[in-house]
Design a protein around this motif. Structure first.
Motif, PDB file in Angstrom:
ATOM      1  N   GLN A  92       0.834  -1.212   0.000  1.00 49.10           N
ATOM      2  CA  GLN A  92       0.000   0.000   0.000  1.00 49.10           C
ATOM      3  C   GLN A  92       0.869   1.263   0.000  1.00 49.10           C
ATOM      4  OE1 GLN A  92      -3.120  -0.237   2.876  1.00 49.10           O
ATOM      5  NE2 GLN A  92      -3.957   1.765   2.363  1.00 49.10           N
ATOM      6  N   VAL A  93       1.934   1.182   0.848  1.00 45.45           N
ATOM      7  CA  VAL A  93       2.864   2.337   0.892  1.00 45.45           C
ATOM      8  C   VAL A  93       3.489   2.534  -0.470  1.00 45.45           C
ATOM      9  CG1 VAL A  93       5.107   3.108   1.766  1.00 45.45           C
ATOM     10  CG2 VAL A  93       3.373   2.231   3.355  1.00 45.45           C
ATOM     11  N   ASN A 118       1.047   3.977  -2.656  1.00 50.29           N
ATOM     12  CA  ASN A 118       0.905   5.412  -2.365  1.00 50.29           C
ATOM     13  C   ASN A 118       2.090   6.200  -2.906  1.00 50.29           C
ATOM     14  OD1 ASN A 118      -1.550   5.158  -1.120  1.00 50.29           O
ATOM     15  ND2 ASN A 118      -0.703   5.031   0.952  1.00 50.29           N
ATOM     16  N   GLU A 119       3.284   5.600  -2.721  1.00 47.78           N
ATOM     17  CA  GLU A 119       4.482   6.289  -3.255  1.00 47.78           C
ATOM     18  C   GLU A 119       4.393   6.426  -4.756  1.00 47.78           C
ATOM     19  OE1 GLU A 119       7.937   5.115   0.033  1.00 47.78           O
ATOM     20  OE2 GLU A 119       7.831   4.081  -1.914  1.00 47.78           O
ATOM     21  N   LYS A 165       1.784   6.416  -6.494  1.00 48.37           N
ATOM     22  CA  LYS A 165       0.739   7.397  -6.825  1.00 48.37           C
ATOM     23  C   LYS A 165       1.282   8.810  -6.652  1.00 48.37           C
ATOM     24  CE  LYS A 165      -4.154   8.321  -5.994  1.00 48.37           C
ATOM     25  NZ  LYS A 165      -4.020   9.742  -5.690  1.00 48.37           N
ATOM     26  N   THR A 166       2.031   8.995  -5.533  1.00 50.35           N
ATOM     27  CA  THR A 166       2.617  10.321  -5.292  1.00 50.35           C
ATOM     28  C   THR A 166       3.570  10.705  -6.414  1.00 50.35           C
ATOM     29  OG1 THR A 166       2.433  10.000  -2.908  1.00 50.35           O
ATOM     30  CG2 THR A 166       3.942  11.728  -3.672  1.00 50.35           C
TER      31      THR A 166
END
Lengths: 612, 107
Positions: free
Chosen positions: A53-54, A57-58, A60-61
């Motif tokens: 997930q991280v 998220n990364e 995605k960021t």
């Protein structure tokens, strides 16, 4: 998951599980290793999920950052495009490449003078023709009332006059003129003309009010880098007229004009001598500057060779700059070209030099072997050197030469009918020098001063002008040709103008020309004749009052009144006329002359002018 | 005598090399032709800064003007924004000090 991680995880889990194990401790049996491993696996899976997930998220960021970066770049590109468009549009903006300006002038003149008695040549010939025609029609076969003593009938007398005029036009050299006049029949006819003489006693011509309008339109375009086009259009008319008759003493059917440069309007004086409301091209030239990245320029077209320095003072114009010609030498709208060079010399600020050429008359085809056009082109060549050009001091020197000077410019509908060049009379050299200075803070105002001097030297050929009674280049009288010889004359022109803080400008000018002084300034802004060409003295005083209003259309916009007085003291005949020898005005007492000899004259004038 | 000679030579060396040690650099004059984009007159009227766009490079160059003749022309609007100027200047510290500032010759 590697061994170390598993070990850490077990330690953590163990400590974490210690608390719940404390809860177990009280009541439940401790979990087995299998249960612990099961929980560890479960937690590992959760951690893996968290890691994913991280990472997601990364990612995605990162994607968002990339998107943001892309968006920012696009925005930046768009801003750059917009900037370029603004720069392009600014470059195209009309005020960056085209300047429009101009001026309007209302002028009122009150003119008066005194003439000397003379015999009007043109009127005399007209009288003779009318009388002989009348004699013939009243008595077609009889003896001539006027030339009967010579054995002529009325028909023969009329024919003789016609033949006399025709034969005159064929005598173009001094020798031919002498031979013509030596012919006994011609000599008798010349003497016989006395019977038809139009003697005009001295009188005082006067014109109480002469109103004129003048409108000028200026255009200046930056076509490309280093290439510009400049134009000036002028319309100059008399109130209530579409011709120049008021200025030229009546034109056709009027009286003999006073001066050769005011017989009519011709090529180089269009827009400078009042005539009609046509918008004439006064200036139209292209200039190529910074040639080879040097301060060298080439300019060609209808030149800015009118209203030059120092006439800018009394006209309340800015200094001409590199353009223009000294008004004591040249004031004529030449079609020509200039090559100039302005070297950067520390000791000579503003220094420049130029070679100028102009065509004063285009002759046209010269037929061979049946030559009917024997008149050469009239050209002008000049070299000007201005070692210093600053406000406190402007020094100029110039030489110019007129080649194949014509006997008359092309003019239509004059007192003499249609006239034009019939012969070229030779060359004229001019040499001039002068200085102008503007000194600030002299008392409460600024002081402008100038002093110009020039000399003219004629180089006549052996031609004479038959339409002007065999006069040559500054030689001879009507029907009294003189073996042409070189004549030298000189002129000076000086003045001051004091500019007060109240926008009031007080000016005084004086110029003098010697007996044989001749200039090339017919477009000067004077009603009687170009004052700098006067053979005698001219005094002029004027006051300019500018209205104290904020300029709007340009920095140089202004409106002002000008009130002035000119007084002419003509000491010799023929000011501004290179055909014929000057005669002391005191000696004029009825001689045969084409122009009315004006002894003195005044012009009181007032203007209201607007420059925009 | 010998001491005097040595002292004189030393002084001469110092004098010749003084500009090398001075705060102001000994710079060459630069010439350029450009169109005036902006003119800013100092409130006291004793100087002005004109920003010229160099015709060759397209760069904006600021020229510091303090000679009275040119200042008069700026104040009288005989030189205005949009005029093409041929200038000669010397870099002096952060300023480009005008030595010559004339409209392009022509006509």
């Amino acid at each position: 998951m590697n061994t170390v991680s598993k070990g850490v995880l077990i330690a953590l889990m163990s400590s974490g599980l210690a608390l719940p194990m404390a809860a177990y401790a009280a009541s439940d049996p401790p979990p087995t290793n299998a249960e612990l491993m099961k929980q560890i696996d479960m937690l590992s899976k959760q951690i893996e999920q968290l890691k994913n997930q991280v990472k997601a998220n990364e990612d995605k960021t990162t994607q968002d950052t990339k998107t943001a970066t892309d968006t920012a770049k696009k925005a930046s590109d768009k801003v750059d495009d917009l900037k370029r468009q603004v720069v392009r549009d600014e470059g195209k903006a009309i005020n960056n490449w085209l300047t429009i300006g101009g001026d309007y002038r209302f002028r009122v003149d009150s003119l008066g003078g005194t003439t000397q008695p003379f015999t009007d040549v043109f009127a005399t010939f007209a009288n003779a023709q009318a009388a002989l025609q009348g004699d013939f029609f009243s008595n077609p076969t009889g003896v001539s009332r006027y030339f009967g003593s010579m054995g002529m009938s009325t028909a023969a007398a009329l024919s003789a006059l016609s033949g006399f005029s025709s034969a005159m036009t064929g005598a173009r050299t001094f020798d031919a003129a002498m031979a013509f006049l030596s012919n006994p029949n011609n000599r008798a006819l010349v003497q016989g003309l006395g019977a038809f003489a139009q003697y005009t006693p001295a009188y005082k011509p006067q014109m109480d009010t002469l109103f004129t309008n003048r409108f000028g339109l200026d255009l200046h375009a930056k076509a490309t880098e280093d290439v510009t086009v400049t134009a000036r259009f002028l319309a100059y008319k008399i109130f209530g007229a579409q011709d120049d008759n008021a200025i030229v003493n009546g034109g056709p059917g009027g009286a003999a004009p006073f001066f050769a440069d005011r017989v009519g309007v011709f090529d180089g004086t269009l827009g400078h001598v009042p005539s009609n409301s046509y918008l004439d091209v006064d200036r139209a030239y292209a200039t190529w500057s910074n040639i080879g990245d040097e301060p060298i320029w080439f300019s060609v077209g209808r030149r800015p060779s009118t209203n030059g320095a120092p006439s800018n003072l009394r006209l309340d114009n800015p200094r001409p700059g590199n353009g223009g010609t000294p008004s004591i030498l040249v004031d004529y709208a030449f079609d020509g070209m200039t090559i100039g060079y302005a070297p950067d010399i520390d000791a000579l600020p503003g220094a420049y030099a130029k070679i100028c050429y102009g065509r004063g008359f285009q002759s046209g085809f010269r037929d061979e072997p049946y030559p009917t056009n024997t008149v050469a082109n009239t050209d002008m060549l000049g070299v000007a050197v201005l070692p210093i050009d600053t406000d406190p001091l402007r020094v100029w020197t110039q030489w110019n030469r007129g080649f194949n000077i014509f006997d008359a410019p092309q003019m239509y509908g004059t007192y003499f009918g249609n006239v034009g060049p019939t012969v070229d009379l030779g060359n004229i050299d001019w040499f001039g020098a002068g200085a102008m200075s503007t000194i600030k803070h002299v008392g409460v105002g600024n002081l402008n001063m100038f002093f110009d001097a020039a000399t003219s030297i004629t180089h006549p050929n052996h031609n004479v002008s038959s339409q002007f009674g065999f006069m040559g280049l500054m030689t001879g009288q009507f029907f009294q040709p003189e073996d042409p010889t070189s004549k030298m004359g000189w002129g000076i022109y000086t003045g001051v103008r004091y500019d007060l803080p109240t926008n009031t400008k007080l000016g005084f000018e004086y110029n003098h020309g010697s007996k044989n002084w001749i200039t090339f300034a017919p477009a000067a802004d004077d009603m009687w004749t170009s004052k700098v060409g006067t053979r005698g003295n001219v005094y002029e005083t004027y006051v300019i009052q500018e209205l104290n209003y904020k300029p709007i259309s340009s920095y140089f916009s202004k409106a002002f009144f000008r009130l002035g007085v000119q007084y002419y003291d003509f000491q010799y005949t023929g000011s501004n006329d290179w055909v014929g020898a000057p005669m002391p005005m005191s000696a004029v007492a009825g001689q045969l002359m084409p122009m009315t000899p004006l002894k003195d004259a005044y012009d009181v004038y007032g203007t209201f002018e607007v420059k925009f | 005598m010998k001491k005097t000679l040595i002292a004189t030579v030393l002084l001469a060396v110092v004098a010749v090399s003084a500009p090398t040690f001075s705060g102001t650099a000994f710079a060459d004059e630069t010439k350029m032709v450009g169109v005036i984009n902006k003119i800013t007159l100092a409130p006291d009227g004793k100087s002005a800064v004109a920003v010229l766009k160099d015709n060759k490079t397209g760069q904006d160059i600021s020229i510091f003007i303090d000679d009275d003749l040119t200042l008069d022309k700026l104040k009288d609007h005989r030189i205005v924004e949009g005029d093409e100027i041929r200038t000669k200047y010397e870099p002096e510290g952060e300023k480009n000090h005008s030595k010559s500032f004339l409209k392009t010759a022509g006509c």
